[in-house]
Design an enzyme around this catalytic site. Structure first.
Site, PDB file in Angstrom:
ATOM      1  CG  HIS A 137      75.376 -16.208  10.591  1.00  0.00           C
ATOM      2  ND1 HIS A 137      74.538 -16.916   9.746  1.00  0.00           N
ATOM      3  CD2 HIS A 137      74.876 -14.945  10.641  1.00  0.00           C
ATOM      4  CE1 HIS A 137      73.572 -16.109   9.325  1.00  0.00           C
ATOM      5  NE2 HIS A 137      73.758 -14.911   9.851  1.00  0.00           N
ATOM      6  CB  SER A 156      72.627 -12.786   7.811  1.00  0.00           C
ATOM      7  OG  SER A 156      71.726 -13.292   8.769  1.00  0.00           O
ATOM      8  CG  ASP A 211      74.571 -20.184   9.616  1.00  0.00           C
ATOM      9  OD1 ASP A 211      74.385 -19.714  10.752  1.00  0.00           O
ATOM     10  OD2 ASP A 211      74.559 -19.478   8.585  1.00  0.00           O
TER      11      ASP A 211
END
Length: 411
Positions: A358, A194, A291
């Site tokens: 994610h 991330s 995502d």
């Protein structure tokens, strides 16, 4: 009103923070979802925190002025001189209000971080869970600056006392790891998920430059390929927010110069797609083409969907109508097109699946387990090892959703 993407913990465990989690963003707050423990018979590896108190004298501090921190589990056997550095993720803060709020959480202060963290997935020390990296020195660098370790502002707001020093945190942590043996690394991998994936793109070449010229150094960003794209209304809220964040944190001067000298505004160099052509170090990009954070906050932010036509679809991809899936496919096609420099690179690698997920490398159930998603019959861990050690070319791009039966689309 522009949506501000900031990660806030609803509850914080006082001692242990688990690494095998995924996060769901709901209107600025986050709910933690713990995935099933696929290795419950193994003792959980809990790694103590290292707080860099001496870094405060260098001005390397979290948002609240507390010292930075990391967790290190020493390598053993053949991994004694191999290093894996994982940069923690957790969104960004874009203005003084959101940054001061973040400063009272583990994502802005080491005072709120637990004493230990569970190492799973790519951080596991169990060969069956992490076949190629289990014996390496493995580091989790805690994220407490809100700028993907790029900020550098000397002045401190006298009212909020918020510090913007992410770049100095990066430097202080790397210096400490080098002193603890990383300076003699023979092999090294920088990774992160991330916002930590964005960190990996931005700092990849700097990481390489820190290590011996004889070392094999590569980078593997996970869920960090946030793209510069219009949303369904034709706007581009993310570009505005990124520019606001880069300005607030003073990040431009620490983004790669090869990019900032070409791009106007220079804040565009925070988007990994504009960095790819200048990154010299081999990259393996691990990302979902679907995502959920990019779908929810770049493609369909709340402001672009005032009637909530996308609400159910964004929260559960299995509830999307055919026309919504077609819109997503156009978005993912753009993402894959933006990855062309990696596709064309002799040393680059891709693992782009169609799972609604994610961050997959630090989650055991997704990284390497009997139930993990697969491309070309390989788990992410197996593909990463093949790419790193040159056992095979890894340029894996999945078919469009919902064709991949190995995915667990329950995010």
């Amino acid at each position: 009103m522009a949506f501000i993407l900031i990660l806030i913990f609803i509850t914080v465990a006082p001692r242990t923070i688990y690494a095998n989690t995924q996060f769901q963003y709901h209107g600025g707050s986050v709910a933690k979802k713990v995935l099933p423990d696929v290795n419950s018979t193994n003792a959980m590896l809990l790694v103590n925190i290292t707080v860099l108190n001496n870094a405060v004298f260098k001005g390397a501090v979290c948002l609240d002025g507390s010292p930075p921190a990391y967790h290190l589990h020493r390598g053993f056997g053949s991994g004694a001189n191999r290093w894996l550095v994982h940069m923690e993720g957790g969104g960004w803060c874009y203005d003084m209000l959101s940054c001061s709020g973040r400063a009272a959480s583990p994502l802005g202060s080491s005072l709120y971080m637990g004493d230990t963290i569970a190492f799973t997935g790519i951080l596991s020390d169990v060969r069956s869970q992490n076949p190629d990296f289990y014996s390496w020195n493995r580091v989790m660098v805690r994220y407490c600056d809100g700028s993907s370790f790029t900020g550098d502002v000397e002045e401190v707001d006298p009212i909020t006392k918020v510090h913007f020093r992410g770049q100095r945190i990066w430097q202080a942590v790397m210096e400490d790891l080098l002193a603890k043996g990383m300076y003699k690394a023979r092999q090294a991998l920088l990774t992160g998920c991330s916002a930590g994936g964005v960190t990996t793109f931005i700092h990849c070449d700097r990481f390489n430059d820190l290590l011996p010229g004889s070392a094999k150094v590569k980078c593997m960003p996970d869920a960090g390929f946030f793209i510069d794209s219009n949303d369904i209304s034709g706007g581009n809220q993310q570009r505005f927010l990124v520019d606001q964040m880069v300005t607030l944190h003073g990040s431009s001067k620490h983004l790669p110069v090869a990019c900032t000298s070409e791009m106007i505004p220079s804040s565009l160099c925070f988007f990994p797609q504009y960095l790819l052509q200048w990154i010299r170090t081999p990259l393996l990009v691990v990302n979902s083409a679907y995502d959920p954070l990019q779908i929810r906050f770049i493609l369909v932010p709340a402001a672009a969907d005032p009637n909530n036509y996308w609400r159910n679809c964004k929260m559960n991809i299995t509830r999307c109508a055919p026309w919504q899936l077609r819109v997503m496919e156009e978005f993912t096609d753009y993402m894959i097109s933006a990855l062309t420099p990696v596709s064309n690179s002799r040393t680059g690698g891709l693992f782009i699946n169609s799972c609604y997920a994610h961050c997959q490398t630090n989650v055991q159930a997704l990284w390497h387990s009997p139930s993990s998603p697969r491309l070309y019959s390989k788990t992410i861990a197996e593909a990463a090892g093949d790419w790193y050690f040159g056992r095979s070319v890894v340029k894996y791009i999945d078919c469009p959703y919902p064709c991949d039966s190995t995915c667990n689309n329950s995010f």
